[in-house]
Design an enzyme around this catalytic site. Structure first.
Site, short mmCIF file in Angstrom:
data_model
loop_
_atom_site.label_atom_id
_atom_site.label_comp_id
_atom_site.label_asym_id
_atom_site.label_seq_id
_atom_site.Cartn_x
_atom_site.Cartn_y
_atom_site.Cartn_z
N PHE A 127 1.25 -87.31 -96.70
CA PHE A 127 0.53 -88.40 -97.38
C PHE A 127 0.73 -89.71 -96.59
O PHE A 127 1.82 -89.98 -96.09
CB PHE A 127 1.08 -88.52 -98.81
CG PHE A 127 0.27 -89.45 -99.66
CD1 PHE A 127 -0.94 -89.06 -100.17
CD2 PHE A 127 0.73 -90.73 -99.94
CE1 PHE A 127 -1.70 -89.92 -100.96
CE2 PHE A 127 -0.02 -91.60 -100.73
CZ PHE A 127 -1.23 -91.19 -101.24
N ASP A 204 9.49 -85.63 -100.66
CA ASP A 204 8.54 -86.27 -101.56
C ASP A 204 8.05 -85.19 -102.53
O ASP A 204 7.42 -84.21 -102.10
CB ASP A 204 7.37 -86.88 -100.75
CG ASP A 204 6.39 -87.65 -101.63
OD1 ASP A 204 6.33 -87.39 -102.85
OD2 ASP A 204 5.67 -88.51 -101.08
N TYR A 229 3.00 -90.20 -112.48
CA TYR A 229 1.68 -90.35 -113.14
C TYR A 229 0.76 -89.16 -112.88
O TYR A 229 -0.38 -89.16 -113.31
CB TYR A 229 0.99 -91.66 -112.72
CG TYR A 229 1.00 -91.95 -111.23
CD1 TYR A 229 0.15 -91.30 -110.35
CD2 TYR A 229 1.88 -92.89 -110.70
CE1 TYR A 229 0.16 -91.57 -109.00
CE2 TYR A 229 1.91 -93.16 -109.34
CZ TYR A 229 1.05 -92.51 -108.49
OH TYR A 229 1.08 -92.78 -107.15
N LYS A 230 1.27 -88.16 -112.15
CA LYS A 230 0.44 -86.99 -111.84
C LYS A 230 0.68 -85.92 -112.93
O LYS A 230 0.24 -86.09 -114.05
CB LYS A 230 0.75 -86.50 -110.44
CG LYS A 230 0.47 -87.54 -109.36
CD LYS A 230 0.89 -87.07 -107.99
CE LYS A 230 0.66 -88.10 -106.91
NZ LYS A 230 -0.76 -88.40 -106.65
N ARG A 379 -10.40 -81.33 -104.06
CA ARG A 379 -9.18 -80.78 -104.68
C ARG A 379 -9.53 -80.36 -106.11
O ARG A 379 -10.13 -81.11 -106.87
CB ARG A 379 -8.07 -81.84 -104.72
CG ARG A 379 -7.55 -82.20 -103.36
CD ARG A 379 -6.25 -82.97 -103.44
NE ARG A 379 -6.33 -84.16 -104.28
CZ ARG A 379 -5.38 -85.08 -104.34
NH1 ARG A 379 -4.27 -84.95 -103.61
NH2 ARG A 379 -5.50 -86.13 -105.11
#
Ligand code: PLP
Length: 405
Positions: A127, A204, A229-230, A379
């Site tokens: 990322f 991560d 928040y995922k 995705r």
């Protein structure tokens, strides 16, 4: 064929042990088929109630007295995350700041342990924030950043590391689940490989926490960070977590010496002395309303339990893959995720030259929300807490419809 598939999907939904959890989430007015929970999870009733109670009962009524318990939230939530989802014994996780800031803190803290090593290593397909934070640290401290070439759609192999590892490597940053492909990296193996040259591992976990069982202590991972928040559904701006191995903590110096990280915070002393333990990774005043929302949201995840979440997630991505082979591959889509279930996290990625246009049409014409990622990828992320098997089916069939019209 379609009737048979539908029947099987109805059965899967009827026998779904987690089916009732859908009712614990607020439904949006327009009935979106939300397949983007790996970007931002849905709002649960518990998170909503927690944030409203924090506003009315705590901020509104307790006022400043709220700090008598708010100061504990970062560590309390850290311990819940540690024991329920991260495989971490108490006292090693805090919730604070963003993942980017936590990366900055952990990387510099790790570097404080190996001051004579000069090389930092990261997956070139990781990322952006992971790469950029390392790039900035390398530039500011005169270090060498090694960008490791890896296959975009596959897990990182030990062979990928070989050309980059030597005794100058201070640390490696790796995502457990790749944000784009969903490829699942073997953290314990990577930790072993990196430790064999005397380096450290910073993991991560943004795309793995809440999606797969994680074993940080057993995997001998040194540091970890990740978003809440995922799959944890903490809400936009929900603070991130940070893990540092207990045995390293007393020797670590993190770079942002804020008052929340100080020993005896309210002594207001003349000089900085770091707090003992994991609290030394805090910085300043935490976002209390967001922490309370996260506490509510996390309760829902813990009630479901990570083992049940993973097994439903596997069933859903396997179903999506089967439907992909039957209906999308013939229309020119390519799978941009590992086929092997043990090598995948919670989402699948489909590649097509028109992926961007398709992702827009999916929402406009079918109310299916996915996200697009360069280059040419969609995705597809069912979230086992609130996505039904029927929605997985409908999502694939909607994509087929927009691709064949
Ligand atoms: C793998 C990964 N790391 C880090 C981040 C960014 O985290 P933050 O914006 O909280 O710093 C994201 C955001 O999507 C991510 O997917």
């Amino acid at each position: 064929m379609v009737a048979e598939v539908r029947q099987r999907i109805d059965q899967l939904d009827q026998s779904d042990e987690l089916g009732e959890f859908r009712g614990r989430f607020v439904s949006d007015a327009s009935g979106i088929n939300y397949l983007d929970g790996n970007s931002l999870g849905r709002l649960s009733h518990d998170a909503r109630a927690a944030i409203l109670a924090a506003i009315d009962d705590e901020w509104g009524e307790e006022l400043i007295r709220g700090w008598e318990h708010w100061t504990e939230l970062s560590s309390q939530l850290g311990d819940v995350l540690g024991s329920e989802l991260l495989g971490a014994a108490p006292g090693q996780v805090v919730v604070s700041d963003s993942t980017s800031v936590n990366l900055y803190k952990t990387i510099l803290a790790a570097l404080s342990l190996v001051p004579n090593r000069r090389a930092l290593l990261v997956d070139a397909n990781d990322f952006p924030t992971d790469r950029y934070i390392l790039e900035g640290i390398a530039a500011a401290h005169g270090l060498e950043l090694r960008l490791m070439a890896t296959a975009m759609n596959d897990p990182i192999s030990v062979d990928d590391f070989a050309p980059y590892l030597d005794d100058d490597v201070a640390l490696v940053v790796v995502s457990q689940v790749n944000y784009r492909s969903g490829a699942l990296n073997d953290l314990a193996r990577i930790a072993y490989t990196v430790h064999s040259v005397g380096g450290m591992l910073v993991a991560d976990l943004s795309h793995s926490v809440g999606a797969i069982p994680i074993a940080l202590d057993d995997g001998d991972v040194d540091f970890a960070v990740g978003c809440t928040y995922k799959y944890l559904n903490g809400g936009p701006g929900s603070p991130a977590f940070l893990y540092a191995r207990a045995r390293l903590q007393s020797e670590l110096t993190q770079p942002i010496w804020g008052w929340f990280s100080a020993a005896d915070q309210f002594q207001m002393g003349p000089r900085y002395e770091p707090a003992p333990g994991i609290a030394r990774f805090l910085v300043g005043t935490p976002p209390v309303l967001q922490l309370q929302a996260l506490k509510g949201a996390l309760g829902v995840v813990c009630d479901a339990g990570i083992e049940r979440l993973r097994s439903k997630s596997i069933a859903q991505t396997q179903l999506a893959l089967e439907l992909f082979d039957a209906y999308l591959a013939p229309e020119g889509f390519r799978l941009a995720s590992p086929r092997e279930v043990a090598q995948r996290g919670g989402h699948l990625t489909f590649e097509h030259p028109d992926a961007l246009a398709f992702s827009h049409s999916l929402f406009v014409d079918h109310r299916v929300l996915v996200d697009y990622r360069v280059p040419e990828r969609i995705r597809f992320a069912p979230s086992p807490l609130y996505t039904s098997f029927a929605q997985v089916y409908e999502g694939v069939m909607a994509l087929r419809e927009v691709a064949t019209r």
